[in-house]
Design a protein around this motif. Structure first.
Motif, PDB file in Angstrom:
ATOM      1  N   ASP A 478       8.021  -4.966  10.985  1.00  0.00           N
ATOM      2  CA  ASP A 478       7.666  -3.643  11.499  1.00  0.00           C
ATOM      3  C   ASP A 478       6.477  -3.120  10.701  1.00  0.00           C
ATOM      4  O   ASP A 478       6.394  -3.324   9.479  1.00  0.00           O
ATOM      5  N   VAL A 479       5.583  -2.440  11.370  1.00  0.00           N
ATOM      6  CA  VAL A 479       4.422  -1.842  10.716  1.00  0.00           C
ATOM      7  C   VAL A 479       4.612  -0.333  10.687  1.00  0.00           C
ATOM      8  O   VAL A 479       4.782   0.304  11.738  1.00  0.00           O
ATOM      9  N   ALA A 480       4.594   0.251   9.497  1.00  0.00           N
ATOM     10  CA  ALA A 480       4.749   1.688   9.338  1.00  0.00           C
ATOM     11  C   ALA A 480       3.450   2.406   9.673  1.00  0.00           C
ATOM     12  O   ALA A 480       2.388   1.798   9.824  1.00  0.00           O
ATOM     13  N   ALA A 481       3.534   3.731   9.751  1.00  0.00           N
ATOM     14  CA  ALA A 481       2.358   4.530  10.097  1.00  0.00           C
ATOM     15  C   ALA A 481       1.251   4.377   9.073  1.00  0.00           C
ATOM     16  O   ALA A 481       0.052   4.473   9.411  1.00  0.00           O
ATOM     17  N   ASP A 482       1.626   4.153   7.809  1.00  0.00           N
ATOM     18  CA  ASP A 482       0.606   3.984   6.776  1.00  0.00           C
ATOM     19  C   ASP A 482       0.041   2.576   6.698  1.00  0.00           C
ATOM     20  O   ASP A 482      -0.765   2.260   5.807  1.00  0.00           O
ATOM     21  N   GLY A 483       0.462   1.693   7.624  1.00  0.00           N
ATOM     22  CA  GLY A 483      -0.055   0.322   7.656  1.00  0.00           C
ATOM     23  C   GLY A 483       0.740  -0.670   6.840  1.00  0.00           C
ATOM     24  O   GLY A 483       0.457  -1.869   6.874  1.00  0.00           O
ATOM     25  N   SER A 484       1.746  -0.188   6.106  1.00  0.00           N
ATOM     26  CA  SER A 484       2.573  -1.117   5.342  1.00  0.00           C
ATOM     27  C   SER A 484       3.490  -1.896   6.275  1.00  0.00           C
ATOM     28  O   SER A 484       3.779  -1.460   7.394  1.00  0.00           O
ATOM     29  N   VAL A 485       3.923  -3.046   5.796  1.00  0.00           N
ATOM     30  CA  VAL A 485       4.717  -3.961   6.633  1.00  0.00           C
ATOM     31  C   VAL A 485       6.105  -4.137   6.027  1.00  0.00           C
ATOM     32  O   VAL A 485       6.246  -4.396   4.827  1.00  0.00           O
ATOM     33  N   LYS A 486       7.108  -3.996   6.870  1.00  0.00           N
ATOM     34  CA  LYS A 486       8.487  -4.277   6.471  1.00  0.00           C
ATOM     35  C   LYS A 486       8.928  -5.551   7.167  1.00  0.00           C
ATOM     36  O   LYS A 486       8.898  -5.642   8.402  1.00  0.00           O
ATOM     37  N   LEU A 487       9.324  -6.545   6.392  1.00  0.00           N
ATOM     38  CA  LEU A 487       9.655  -7.862   6.934  1.00  0.00           C
ATOM     39  C   LEU A 487      11.146  -8.000   7.210  1.00  0.00           C
ATOM     40  O   LEU A 487      11.977  -7.456   6.483  1.00  0.00           O
ATOM     41  N   ASP A 488      11.451  -8.754   8.252  1.00  0.00           N
ATOM     42  CA  ASP A 488      12.809  -9.256   8.452  1.00  0.00           C
ATOM     43  C   ASP A 488      12.794 -10.690   7.943  1.00  0.00           C
ATOM     44  O   ASP A 488      12.272 -11.593   8.601  1.00  0.00           O
ATOM     45  N   THR A 489      13.350 -10.915   6.770  1.00  0.00           N
ATOM     46  CA  THR A 489      13.219 -12.214   6.091  1.00  0.00           C
ATOM     47  C   THR A 489      14.400 -13.140   6.324  1.00  0.00           C
ATOM     48  O   THR A 489      14.440 -14.233   5.771  1.00  0.00           O
TER      49      THR A 489
END
Length: 799
Positions: A478-489
């Motif tokens: 998922d990409v947050a509004a600030d451009g950071s990425v949260k991974l499903d690992t």
């Protein structure tokens, strides 16, 4: 009646040179194509379809007396259809079979032309009716293409509307396909075996013609029973020879031929394990040969022992007990190699099921008239106490003599010598080995949740250390509004847990023109890719995996027609953010100098296709040699099929020798799990290929000669690496003795001696060649290793 009527096609046509939006109307427009049939827009074509259907809706129930179907074949690998079933239906749900258009046409027009031709298949005199007329096109076994440019349906007498519809009701199309494909392939197998045994009888040198006449009469009787016998055509069918008792009786006639030729009841002889077996060949006049095994401590090597039964009954049952006993030298495994048919109708002896293990006596059961090959695996049998003493003394190979005793009414003794060299084979091998295994998630191709764990275990035992995963392991985020990425690992972590000791983790991303809602080449794309790949690198570091152990295949097989642009832009974005992540590509430009130079510049690893390398000659090889000199890692892959007809020796085993010769670090094969949609035990239903070097079904994984050759190829490469290390160590110590000079010379010539041998570049299995060359050279490498170490132990004498 079909002119201008609605047509439904299944599956959707996909042959790129003739598929267009007009396919659904072109088959009933009254217009035909000429010239090169499958490159014309008026033609409808399918590639790699198991079967295809063309269904014409006549608008109402009509009497039907005839149909036509216009097709072409005879060039560019295009074969004539195996069958075109004519199916009719009043309601579009229940269909009846009006006959095989191919068979009906050939009764009038004769067999297929031998050269390229366009042919209008015609059936007249049908007595059926229906609103829907379906042409069920069943390709010939092994044929990837199906083409048609026009179909016609002709009106019959009105009386056909009054009586019951003609033909037997049929079930689902998939069921019809399976029954037809298996049934026709079984019939082909039976006819080929009848012809093969007959030729053997007619060509044999026999005491008198009366014997030949008697054998031919026995064959005619067995053939009649065989043609009338039953073979299931459902999911229970396995293409393991013999298919049934009647099939076994046919080979019993061949056993009678062997007996008439003076062969003893049981013949046992040592054979090259990589040579193909001929099901109709006469066994040697007597038993013979010696098993001679050379190996290091901690490795396994295979040999083969053939057995022929010339009696009139199976051996290994009742009063005909047949037992193998192992005297002096035990085995790591003794397995009967199974005979299976192939989609091309050429039987092979390749499957190696689990059987007798760890040197125990083995009861052998085998039928008359069909050679049984035993696959014997030998390993280091030196007791640990002897090993420690051996290291303290001079590094002398140890020899162990024994025998295989084939006991029973017809005893045979085969001598065995096992030579164990005083070196430990490494637990982690140097050559990178992989094969698009895709064991992540639920698996792909022939990999299922039921067979996955067994497959992983088997591949690891064969030195696979560069496993592959699909994009699913990295494309859940998922990409947050600030451009950071949260991974499903989760999927990647589960995959890594399957392969904790992998040297590299390979992922096929199959990228396109967009990523996470951004267009390739834009600033937003660069930012998103950078955040995404950096997040994965950070996660891998928490698992103790540096970025240099992650290899990414961005676009598969970029070539003259596709892939270069997207690949280059993706590679640049990844390299800017994480330059240590490896960009791995398998370009298939026949002339790589015509490819954009930037394509190669953005890659860390180049993996050309080895069969293409062999075919394209020196300019191709020199191009990639220059790429290696410029700092890119070189590896090889092969993706030909069907696997069962590829030579375990020249296609599979020698790829590692080619890696050594070219300075390549990895060897890859498409694909360990690709059984082409069918159990490996029933190749008749495969879509194409199959490509797996194993035997896979939904539940099990079975070894095969092709995979065993891959395992031994990695060990061969390790021998060369160990000799190079020994030479470098000796030179660093200032040595220049005769043993060292010989080892250096062998290092420079060994691969060429193997690869330049006659037939080594022919990748087909059934071509004659000397498949013992690699083992001969391998033993010389072992001996050179011993000499270098021994010479070093004597000091600097001999300089």
């Amino acid at each position: 009646m079909a002119r201008g009527k609605k047509v439904t096609l299944f599956p959707q046509p996909n042959y790129k040179h003739c598929t267009d939006p007009g396919d659904a109307v072109q088959l009933t427009d009254g217009e035909t194509t000429e010239d090169y049939f499958w490159t014309q827009q008026g033609t409808v074509g399918w590639q790699s379809a198991r079967y295809a259907t063309v269904t014409v809706d006549l608008g109402r129930v009509e009497p039907i007396s005839g149909v036509t179907f216009r097709t072409a074949a005879g060039r560019a690998g295009v074969q004539w259809p195996g069958a075109v079933r004519i199916l009719t239906s009043d309601d579009g749900k229940t269909y009846r079979d009006a006959g095989d258009l191919v068979e009906l046409d050939q009764k009038v027009s004769g067999p297929w032309p031998e050269e390229y031709a366009i042919r209008r298949l015609v059936a007249t005199g049908l007595k059926t009716r229906g609103r829907f007329v379906r042409f069920l096109i069943l390709p010939s076994a092994g044929s990837p293409y199906t083409f048609v440019d026009e179909v016609e349906v002709f009106r019959g007498p009105e009386a056909l509307l009054q009586g019951p519809p003609g033909g037997k009701p049929v079930g689902e199309m998939e069921t019809i396909f399976a029954q037809w494909r298996i049934g026709s392939a079984v019939e082909r197998r039976f006819e080929a075996d009848i012809a093969g045994v007959e030729k053997a009888i007619r060509d044999a040198k026999l005491p008198d013609e009366a014997v030949r006449k008697r054998l031919l009469e026995q064959l005619a009787d067995a053939a009649g029973q065989l043609r009338a016998s039953f073979v299931p055509t459902d999911g229970s069918f396995r293409a393991v020879l013999p298919f049934n008792d009647a099939h076994a009786r046919l080979f019993q006639v061949q056993a009678a031929l062997w007996k008439a030729q003076g062969r003893p009841p049981v013949v046992a002889w040592v054979a090259c394990p990589w040579d193909p077996l001929d099901p109709y060949a006469t066994p040697p006049k007597s038993s013979g040969g010696r098993i001679d095994v050379h190996l290091m401590r901690g490795e396994k090597r295979a040999v083969a022992l053939n057995l022929a039964n010339s009696t009139d009954r199976p051996l290994g049952t009742g009063d005909d007990d047949l037992r193998l006993n192992f005297e002096g030298v035990g085995h790591e495994g003794c397995q009967p190699v199974g005979w299976t048919d192939t989609i091309e109708g050429r039987p092979v002896s390749s499957a190696i099921p689990e059987a007798w293990r760890l040197g125990a006596p083995a009861d052998v059961h085998f039928r008359p008239g069909l050679v049984l090959q035993l696959w014997l695996t030998y390993a280091d049998t030196v007791p640990p106490r002897d090993r420690s003493r051996g290291r303290a003394e001079k590094p002398t190979p140890r020899e162990y003599d024994g025998a295989i005793l084939v006991g029973g009414k017809h005893p045979v003794r085969i001598p065995v010598r096992l030579t164990v060299y005083p070196f430990d084979f490494p637990k982690k091998t140097s050559l990178l080995l992989g094969g698009w295994s895709y064991t992540n998630g639920g698996g792909r191709y022939g990999i299922t949740p039921q067979n996955r764990d067994a497959l992983v275990k088997h591949l690891q035992s064969c030195h696979v250390n560069a496993p592959w995963a699909t994009a699913g392991v990295m494309m859940r985020y998922d990409v947050a509004a600030d451009g950071s990425v949260k991974l499903d690992t989760r999927e990647l972590d589960e995959w890594i847990d399957q392969w904790p000791d992998a040297r590299r983790y390979m992922v096929f991303l199959s990228v396109g023109e967009t990523f996470s809602g951004t267009q390739v080449g834009t600033a937003e794309f660069e930012q998103r890719v950078a955040a995404w790949i950096s997040a994965w690198v950070a996660h891998l570091k928490t698992r103790g995996i540096p970025p240099g152990r992650l290899g990414l295949l961005l676009f598969d097989e970029p070539n003259e027609f596709k892939g270069a642009g997207e690949l280059i832009r993706w590679a640049k974005a990844i390299r800017r953010a994480e330059p240590d992540v490896l960009i791995w590509e398998d370009p298939t430009y026949r002339d790589p100098t015509k490819a954009p130079a930037e394509l190669f510049e953005v890659c860390d690893v180049l993996c050309p296709n080895r069969p293409m390398w062999l075919a394209q000659g020196e300019p191709f090889a020199e191009f990639y040699a220059r790429q290696r000199e410029q700092g890119r890692e070189l590896q090889f892959y092969s993706c030909s099929g069907p696997a069962r007809l590829l030579d375990p020796y020249s296609y599979y085993r020698l790829q590692a020798w080619h890696c050594w010769q070219a300075g390549a670090t990895g060897s890859f094969f498409w694909a360990f799990g690709d059984n082409s949609g069918s159990s490996s035990w029933n190749p008749y239903l495969a879509k194409a290929g199959p490509y797996t070097p194993l035997f896979l079904d939904e539940q099990t994984v079975t070894a095969a000669k092709q995979m065993e050759a891959i395992r031994e190829s990695v060990q061969d490469y390790e021998y060369l690496a160990m000799l190079r290390t020994a030479v470098e160590k000796a030179k660093a110590a200032g040595r220049s003795d005769a043993a060292l000079r010989h080892a250096e010379s062998l290092l420079s010539t060994a691969a060429a001696e193997v690869l330049d041998a006659e037939g080594a570049a022919d990748l087909r299995w059934h071509q004659p060649k000397n498949r013992a060359v690699a083992d001969t050279v391998r033993v010389r490498i072992l001996q050179a290793l011993v000499a270098v170490v021994e010479s070093g132990g004597r000091g600097s004498g001999g300089r």
